[in-house]
Design a protein around this motif. Structure first.
Motif, PDB file in Angstrom:
ATOM      1  N   ARG A 187      47.022 -32.922  43.163  1.00 43.26           N
ATOM      2  CA  ARG A 187      46.601 -34.233  42.649  1.00 43.26           C
ATOM      3  C   ARG A 187      47.781 -35.183  42.575  1.00 43.26           C
ATOM      4  N   ILE A 208      38.290 -44.354  40.564  1.00 43.35           N
ATOM      5  CA  ILE A 208      37.722 -43.129  41.151  1.00 43.35           C
ATOM      6  C   ILE A 208      36.301 -43.326  41.662  1.00 43.35           C
ATOM      7  N   GLU A 223      42.436 -40.242  42.218  1.00 44.03           N
ATOM      8  CA  GLU A 223      42.156 -39.128  41.298  1.00 44.03           C
ATOM      9  C   GLU A 223      41.944 -39.562  39.850  1.00 44.03           C
ATOM     10  N   ALA A 224      42.352 -40.790  39.484  1.00 47.48           N
ATOM     11  CA  ALA A 224      42.198 -41.222  38.085  1.00 47.48           C
ATOM     12  C   ALA A 224      42.178 -42.742  38.032  1.00 47.48           C
ATOM     13  N   VAL A 225      41.552 -43.253  36.988  1.00 48.66           N
ATOM     14  CA  VAL A 225      41.599 -44.691  36.727  1.00 48.66           C
ATOM     15  C   VAL A 225      42.912 -44.984  35.998  1.00 48.66           C
TER      16      VAL A 225
END
Lengths: 283, 310
Positions: A66, A109, A116-118
């Motif tokens: 990630r 996302i 992988e993330a906000v």
């Protein structure tokens, strides 16, 4: 392929990242040129060499590495890499930051495959990465978690909370890369809100720390290799970089933290990236 | 009336969910003995994360766990679970719509001794205004257990507001429960009281007294504040002459506001019993504090009598 053997390829991908960044900010369109180009070389090594399981056909692979861009404003660099990996069609680059676009102004996302993330509200990415690293460990996954932070971002208190958590939980499957480009929105970080001895601060929190030139490919590769071999503690790579790297008028210039290029600057950037691409192909 | 601890119901439910589902993890910020999430920690130490007194980090860490397939439950006092890490709840959890359950324990004025910094009069407001967020406020321990069983099935963030003190058991363990439904506990024909949490038992008391005075009241337990069941709301006001809301929360942006918003096109008077836009304070016991803040059955009675001009 030894480290030196893959460097020409990775430099070429770094040039492609910069070329794609420029493609996303035609004259008049505001974008974070400075902080996107400072991290381009690190991103090239991460996406095109180091990270495993990065596959647009298998987005939910539980064992994928990630990458979270805690400095979410530099997401143009991430889009620039993801498009080369086939996560979305090249035509999307022109639609960045427009209504309905797959490519939002900050990482999302829901919209963008490969994100992988906000992030965007600064200081939260490292905590998110800690959670990912904890979950991967519970699942006995070999996957690693990479977090890119800005140096200006380190003023956010949550980063320091998260730095303690990473160490308390011995998250050696986690690696933070600080894009130490020394310039933030208002001006030089040393004038705006100095955070001296970043490496020392990480060390005293219990991190393994590696300091490198963030534009030197051999150093980046070695640092990421080392980070993977260190057990029991997380690793922070303090990557000394130049804001706006590659584009002389923007280098170290806070005015290009988030700005629109004029026609002339845009053409100059295009000439520069074309030259980069030619040079690297000839190596 | 039989009273039971909602906190204990929360802790026991966490353990039960942990046994049933290996994805369940819990995070806490040095108040696990009080929230009773420690019960989960004792059972599943490897899935229990002590985050220290750092609520912002706790919330975003829960987001990372959720992004990696876990079902995180995080607990601390309601003030520190909502206002303190508000931006983290918004950005890390609510925007990506992650299945994180946030337990705001010792909510409302229920931590009577600790005073205004520890009493939450705005947690419903803060959570309700976030898109994607489900807001729950159980009336008793029985409902808390059912809510926990349902909360884990939600695919987005959930806020659960837990009272610190033992509360009367008003719901039937065997009755069906669904998030989003409201529950009629007493029927009546003149006025309807929509109440949540500790104020439900006080509404029942008020209804009993009003009955003797010739005003017949329906009492509805609204334990899902968001999404509000607008259909049931409208069905419950049919034929009624007045609506009264009762909550242990600021009069702004809580249950009363939510109901007034939903009924804004109806021709019916709405009275609200709530905290009168002021912070909490210390008191020697819970009832003394509720009395001082006008959160009583007499206040509910008075509100209804006022609307009826009686």
């Amino acid at each position: 392929m030894g480290n030196n053997g893959k460097i020409p390829y990775l430099k070429k991908m770094g040039a492609k990242i910069r070329a794609n960044i420029i493609e996303m900010i035609p004259p008049g369109k505001v974008g974070h040129l400075g902080g996107s180009s400072s991290i381009a070389d690190v991103l090239s090594v991460l996406y095109f060499d180091h990270m495993k399981g990065i596959d647009p056909a298998n987005l939910k692979n539980p064992d994928r590495d990630r990458l979270v861009f805690s400095k979410g404003h530099a997401v143009l660099a991430q889009y620039a890499a993801l498009v080369e990996l086939g996560f979305f069609p090249r035509e999307e680059l022109a639609k960045v930051k427009t209504l309905g676009s797959v490519l939002q102004g900050h990482p999302d996302i829901d919209k963008t495959p490969g994100i992988e993330a906000v992030t965007g509200s600064l200081g939260q990415g490292l905590s998110i990465c800690n959670g990912m690293a904890m979950a991967l460990r519970l699942d006995n996954s070999p996957a690693r978690v990479y977090c890119v932070c800005g140096d200006g971002e380190l003023a956010e208190g949550q980063i320091w909370e998260a730095m303690m958590t990473s160490v308390n939980y011995s998250l050696d499957n986690l690696c933070v890369i600080v894009d130490y480009n020394k310039v933030q929105a208002t001006g030089p970080t040393g004038d705006v809100f100095p955070i001296n001895d970043i490496a020392g601060r990480f060390r005293i929190f219990g991190w393994n720390v590696i300091e490198i030139d963030g534009h030197d490919y051999a150093s980046i590769i070695n640092a990421l290799d080392k980070a993977e071999s260190v057990k029991g503690v997380p690793t922070a790579i303090i990557a000394s970089t130049i804001k706006g790297k590659g584009f002389p008028f923007a280098e170290g210039n806070a005015a290009f933290h988030n700005a629109a290029l004029n026609e002339e600057q845009y053409e100059e950037c295009k000439r520069i990236v074309n030259k980069m691409l030619e040079e690297d192909c000839n190596e | 009336m039989n009273k039971e601890s909602l906190r204990k119901a929360y802790g026991e439910s966490l353990v039960k969910l942990g046994k049933e589902d290996k994805r369940v993890v819990a995070l806490e910020a040095d108040l696990g003995k009080s929230t009773m999430s420690i019960m989960f920690g004792n059972e599943f130490p490897e899935r229990y994360f002590q985050m220290g007194i750092a609520e912002q980090d706790m919330v975003s860490t829960a987001a990372g766990l959720a992004l990696t397939g876990k079902r995180p439950f995080l607990s601390t006092f309601a003030v520190f679970a909502t206002g303190r890490p508000y931006d983290q709840i918004m950005s890390s959890v609510a925007i990506p719509n992650l299945p994180v359950v946030i337990c705001g324990s010792s909510a409302g004025l229920s931590d009577f001794g600790d005073g205004k910094t520890h009493q939450s009069i705005d947690d419903i407001a803060l959570m309700r205004v976030l898109p994607n967020m489900t807001v729950l406020s159980p009336v008793d321990a029985v409902e808390t257990r059912k809510m926990m069983d349902e909360a884990i099935k939600c695919n987005g963030p959930v806020y659960i507001r837990i009272n610190r003190n033992d509360l009367p058991v008003l719901t039937d363990p065997d009755a069906e429960y669904h998030i989003g439904k409201m529950d009629r506990l007493r029927d009546g024909k003149d006025a309807v009281i929509f109440a949540t949490g500790v104020m439900v038992s006080k509404s029942l008391e008020a209804a009993e007294n009003l009955e003797k005075q010739g005003i017949s009241c329906r009492v509805v337990n609204v334990s899902t504040i968001k999404p509000l069941d607008a259909e049931a709301l409208k069905a419950n006001i049919q034929g009624m002459k007045a609506v009264v809301t009762a909550e242990e929360h600021n009069k702004y942006c809580g249950l009363g506001s939510a109901i007034a918003e939903a009924l804004s096109e109806e021709r019916i008077p709405i009275g609200m019993v709530a905290v009168d836009d002021k912070f909490g304070t210390s008191a020697k016991n819970y009832d003394e504090l509720l009395d001082a803040y006008g959160l009583t059955f007499t206040a509910i009675e008075a509100k209804i009598r006022h609307i009826f001009g009686a």
